[in-house]
Scaffold this motif. Structure first.
Motif, mmCIF file in Angstrom:
data_model
loop_
_atom_site.group_PDB
_atom_site.id
_atom_site.type_symbol
_atom_site.label_atom_id
_atom_site.label_comp_id
_atom_site.label_asym_id
_atom_site.label_seq_id
_atom_site.Cartn_x
_atom_site.Cartn_y
_atom_site.Cartn_z
ATOM 1 N N ILE A 1 9.837 32.961 24.948
ATOM 2 C CA ILE A 1 10.036 32.025 23.843
ATOM 3 C C ILE A 1 11.243 31.134 24.111
ATOM 4 C CG2 ILE A 1 11.369 33.770 22.564
ATOM 5 C CD1 ILE A 1 10.145 32.562 19.984
ATOM 6 N N HIS A 2 11.063 29.831 23.859
ATOM 7 C CA HIS A 2 12.159 28.873 24.058
ATOM 8 C C HIS A 2 13.025 28.723 22.810
ATOM 9 C CE1 HIS A 2 11.625 27.309 28.061
ATOM 10 N NE2 HIS A 2 10.336 27.088 27.860
ATOM 11 N N ASP A 3 12.462 29.007 21.652
ATOM 12 C CA ASP A 3 13.171 28.803 20.391
ATOM 13 C C ASP A 3 14.109 29.984 20.132
ATOM 14 O OD1 ASP A 3 13.971 28.506 17.714
ATOM 15 O OD2 ASP A 3 12.084 27.531 17.169
ATOM 16 N N VAL A 4 15.377 29.807 20.458
ATOM 17 C CA VAL A 4 16.348 30.895 20.336
ATOM 18 C C VAL A 4 16.501 31.335 18.885
ATOM 19 C CG1 VAL A 4 18.768 31.554 20.675
ATOM 20 C CG2 VAL A 4 17.598 30.165 22.400
ATOM 21 N N ALA A 5 16.590 30.380 17.962
ATOM 22 C CA ALA A 5 16.762 30.738 16.554
ATOM 23 C C ALA A 5 15.583 31.550 16.034
ATOM 24 C CB ALA A 5 16.952 29.475 15.718
ATOM 25 N N LEU A 6 14.372 31.190 16.461
ATOM 26 C CA LEU A 6 13.182 31.931 16.044
ATOM 27 C C LEU A 6 13.199 33.340 16.621
ATOM 28 C CD1 LEU A 6 10.605 31.341 14.366
ATOM 29 C CD2 LEU A 6 9.437 30.902 16.536
ATOM 30 N N THR B 1 21.016 42.924 21.252
ATOM 31 C CA THR B 1 20.525 42.517 19.941
ATOM 32 C C THR B 1 20.719 41.011 19.733
ATOM 33 O OG1 THR B 1 22.653 42.860 18.855
ATOM 34 C CG2 THR B 1 21.177 44.778 19.014
ATOM 35 N N PRO B 2 19.969 40.424 18.798
ATOM 36 C CA PRO B 2 20.148 39.001 18.501
ATOM 37 C C PRO B 2 21.566 38.669 18.051
ATOM 38 C CG PRO B 2 18.081 39.778 17.581
ATOM 39 C CD PRO B 2 18.813 40.995 18.061
ATOM 40 N N ASP B 3 22.204 39.599 17.359
ATOM 41 C CA ASP B 3 23.552 39.348 16.867
ATOM 42 C C ASP B 3 24.563 39.181 18.001
ATOM 43 O OD1 ASP B 3 22.578 39.560 14.303
ATOM 44 O OD2 ASP B 3 23.119 41.668 14.084
ATOM 45 N N GLY B 4 24.218 39.678 19.182
ATOM 46 C CA GLY B 4 25.123 39.581 20.326
ATOM 47 C C GLY B 4 25.052 38.258 21.059
ATOM 48 N N LEU B 5 24.176 37.360 20.616
ATOM 49 C CA LEU B 5 24.040 36.066 21.287
ATOM 50 C C LEU B 5 25.142 35.112 20.829
ATOM 51 C CD1 LEU B 5 20.192 35.394 21.320
ATOM 52 C CD2 LEU B 5 21.659 35.890 23.271
ATOM 53 N N SER B 6 26.309 35.357 21.297
ATOM 54 C CA SER B 6 27.438 34.491 20.980
ATOM 55 C C SER B 6 27.342 33.197 21.778
ATOM 56 C CB SER B 6 28.749 35.200 21.338
ATOM 57 O OG SER B 6 28.812 35.409 22.743
ATOM 58 N N THR B 7 28.201 32.248 21.453
ATOM 59 C CA THR B 7 28.224 30.989 22.195
ATOM 60 C C THR B 7 28.468 31.242 23.673
ATOM 61 O OG1 THR B 7 29.028 29.782 20.260
ATOM 62 C CG2 THR B 7 29.391 28.768 22.406
ATOM 63 N N VAL C 1 27.719 33.924 25.421
ATOM 64 C CA VAL C 1 26.519 34.513 26.027
ATOM 65 C C VAL C 1 25.453 33.440 26.249
ATOM 66 C CG1 VAL C 1 24.596 36.093 25.639
ATOM 67 C CG2 VAL C 1 26.923 36.829 25.149
ATOM 68 N N LEU C 2 25.249 32.582 25.254
ATOM 69 C CA LEU C 2 24.244 31.527 25.379
ATOM 70 C C LEU C 2 24.590 30.556 26.505
ATOM 71 C CD1 LEU C 2 23.578 30.943 21.597
ATOM 72 C CD2 LEU C 2 21.894 31.705 23.276
ATOM 73 N N GLU C 3 25.871 30.280 26.677
ATOM 74 C CA GLU C 3 26.276 29.414 27.787
ATOM 75 C C GLU C 3 26.027 30.102 29.122
ATOM 76 O OE1 GLU C 3 30.299 28.303 27.001
ATOM 77 O OE2 GLU C 3 29.751 26.820 25.474
ATOM 78 N N ARG C 4 26.162 31.418 29.157
ATOM 79 C CA ARG C 4 25.890 32.162 30.387
ATOM 80 C C ARG C 4 24.395 32.135 30.709
ATOM 81 N NH1 ARG C 4 28.466 36.607 29.211
ATOM 82 N NH2 ARG C 4 26.750 38.042 28.799
ATOM 83 N N ILE C 5 23.571 32.179 29.676
ATOM 84 C CA ILE C 5 22.121 32.161 29.877
ATOM 85 C C ILE C 5 21.639 30.769 30.260
ATOM 86 C CG2 ILE C 5 19.870 32.444 28.757
ATOM 87 C CD1 ILE C 5 21.205 34.577 26.945
ATOM 88 N N TYR C 6 22.098 29.756 29.518
ATOM 89 C CA TYR C 6 21.550 28.411 29.678
ATOM 90 C C TYR C 6 22.417 27.469 30.495
ATOM 91 C CZ TYR C 6 17.961 29.595 26.291
ATOM 92 O OH TYR C 6 16.896 30.178 25.659
ATOM 93 N N GLY C 7 23.619 27.894 30.826
ATOM 94 C CA GLY C 7 24.540 26.999 31.500
ATOM 95 C C GLY C 7 25.424 26.299 30.487
ATOM 96 N N VAL C 8 26.216 25.358 30.929
ATOM 97 C CA VAL C 8 27.155 24.684 30.050
ATOM 98 C C VAL C 8 26.395 23.887 29.001
ATOM 99 C CG1 VAL C 8 28.996 22.983 29.904
ATOM 100 C CG2 VAL C 8 28.870 24.542 31.863
ATOM 101 N N ALA C 9 26.651 24.174 27.751
ATOM 102 C CA ALA C 9 25.983 23.486 26.638
ATOM 103 C C ALA C 9 26.801 23.706 25.380
ATOM 104 C CB ALA C 9 24.565 24.006 26.440
ATOM 105 N N ASP C 10 26.608 22.845 24.419
ATOM 106 C CA ASP C 10 27.295 22.993 23.141
ATOM 107 C C ASP C 10 26.400 23.779 22.197
ATOM 108 O OD1 ASP C 10 28.770 22.854 20.875
ATOM 109 O OD2 ASP C 10 28.411 20.720 20.499
ATOM 110 N N TRP C 11 26.706 25.050 22.054
ATOM 111 C CA TRP C 11 25.917 25.909 21.179
ATOM 112 C C TRP C 11 26.569 26.078 19.812
ATOM 113 C CZ3 TRP C 11 21.088 27.417 22.079
ATOM 114 C CH2 TRP C 11 20.618 27.318 23.394
ATOM 115 N N SER C 12 27.639 25.357 19.567
ATOM 116 C CA SER C 12 28.358 25.537 18.310
ATOM 117 C C SER C 12 27.526 25.141 17.097
ATOM 118 C CB SER C 12 29.667 24.729 18.319
ATOM 119 O OG SER C 12 29.390 23.356 18.498
ATOM 120 N N ALA C 13 26.540 24.244 17.320
ATOM 121 C CA ALA C 13 25.720 23.782 16.202
ATOM 122 C C ALA C 13 24.507 24.671 15.958
ATOM 123 C CB ALA C 13 25.243 22.350 16.467
ATOM 124 N N LEU C 14 24.347 25.701 16.776
ATOM 125 C CA LEU C 14 23.199 26.592 16.607
ATOM 126 C C LEU C 14 23.372 27.404 15.333
ATOM 127 C CD1 LEU C 14 20.584 27.751 17.857
ATOM 128 C CD2 LEU C 14 21.998 29.518 18.890
#
Length: 272
Positions: free
Chosen positions: A203-208, A229-235, A237-250
């Protein structure tokens, strides 16, 4: 139960798609598989059902090493693995019932499938599955007359008609609107819990994914860089998964996850 041990896949070009993947998926557990394009998500799913041959490692389903199964026995292995596709993969000119019964093709003689004369047990089971996914009133409709959400429900019922030991789900909501996407994810999670059926959802939709699954595995460069767990997906962690990105608005979605999401979400699902 599904167990993957040190799975690797290197293509002839030298590209390494998977690098030492190890996972265990318990009965009834739905794992959300996330990561950028090229991370190895699709390759992992294709290796599990042997559409792609792994270069290293082992895959065990119900204790049997399916990576060791000879090519001539692969149809029997694939009967044990239900697939749900992003683009539904239905036969458009066939009815809803006929599409669901196609999940039994690996179990009946050729003449029965050719004449569409399935055993009564299979027909009764198909009716029950269509009722479970909210399509009891659409049994005789052609697939090309259905909405996207209805088509995906047919795909779910067809996969379950195989009586699988594992579900592999490839982007089940990519072509759906947000409301229908939530209903489909909820339905998949509920059915897996009811049947103690392990599942991996690409799944591509992280929020879903955060909203509906209890465990998320993040891939990057063919490796597992997060499993939790989903709760562990901090900014971070998400940057580690997807590379450099602004996840602050997630935005973290409100509401409960899979096992406790409101039943009302499914109340009108059959018409979507």
């Amino acid at each position: 139960m599904l167990r993957i041990e040190a799975l690797g896949k290197t293509y002839r070009t030298g590209d390494r798609a998977l690098d030492g993947i190890s996972l265990t998926v318990a009965p009834g557990e739905v794992v959300g598989l996330i990561g950028p394009s090229g991370a190895g998500k699709s390759t992992l799913i294709r290796c599990i059902n042997r559409l792609v041959e792994p270069s290293a490692g082992e895959i065990l389903l119900g204790g049997e090493a399916i990576t060791a199964v000879a090519t001539r026995h692969l149809p029997a292995v694939r009967r044990r693995i239900g697939m749900i596709f992003q683009e539904y993969a239905l036969v458009e000119r066939l009815t809803v019932m006929e599409n669901v019964l196609s999940g039994r093709l690996g179990y009946v003689p050729f003449w029965r499938s050719f004449l569409r004369r399935f055993p009564q047990r299979d027909i009764d089971a198909a009716f029950a599955l269509l009722d479970r996914v909210g399509l009891a009133a659409h049994v005789d409709k052609r697939a090309d007359a259905l909405s996207g959400g209805q088509r995906q429900r047919v795909g779910i019922a067809r996969a379950l008609a195989q009586e699988p030991e594992l579900l592999l789900v490839d982007e089940p909501t990519a072509s759906l609107d947000p409301k229908t996407s939530q209903q489909i994810m909820q339905l998949i999670c509920e059915i897996c819990a009811e049947r103690a059926l392990p599942a991996i959802v690409n799944i591509h939709d992280v929020a879903l994914a955060q909203r509906f699954v209890s465990r998320i595995v993040g891939l990057h460069g063919g490796r597992v860089v997060y499993d939790g767990t989903p709760d562990g997906l901090s900014t971070t962690v998400l940057e580690r998964i997807y590379g450099v990105a602004d996840w602050s608005a997630l935005a973290q979605p409100d509401g409960e996850r899979c096992d406790a999401a409101p039943a009302a979400l499914l109340a009108t699902g059959a018409g979507l």
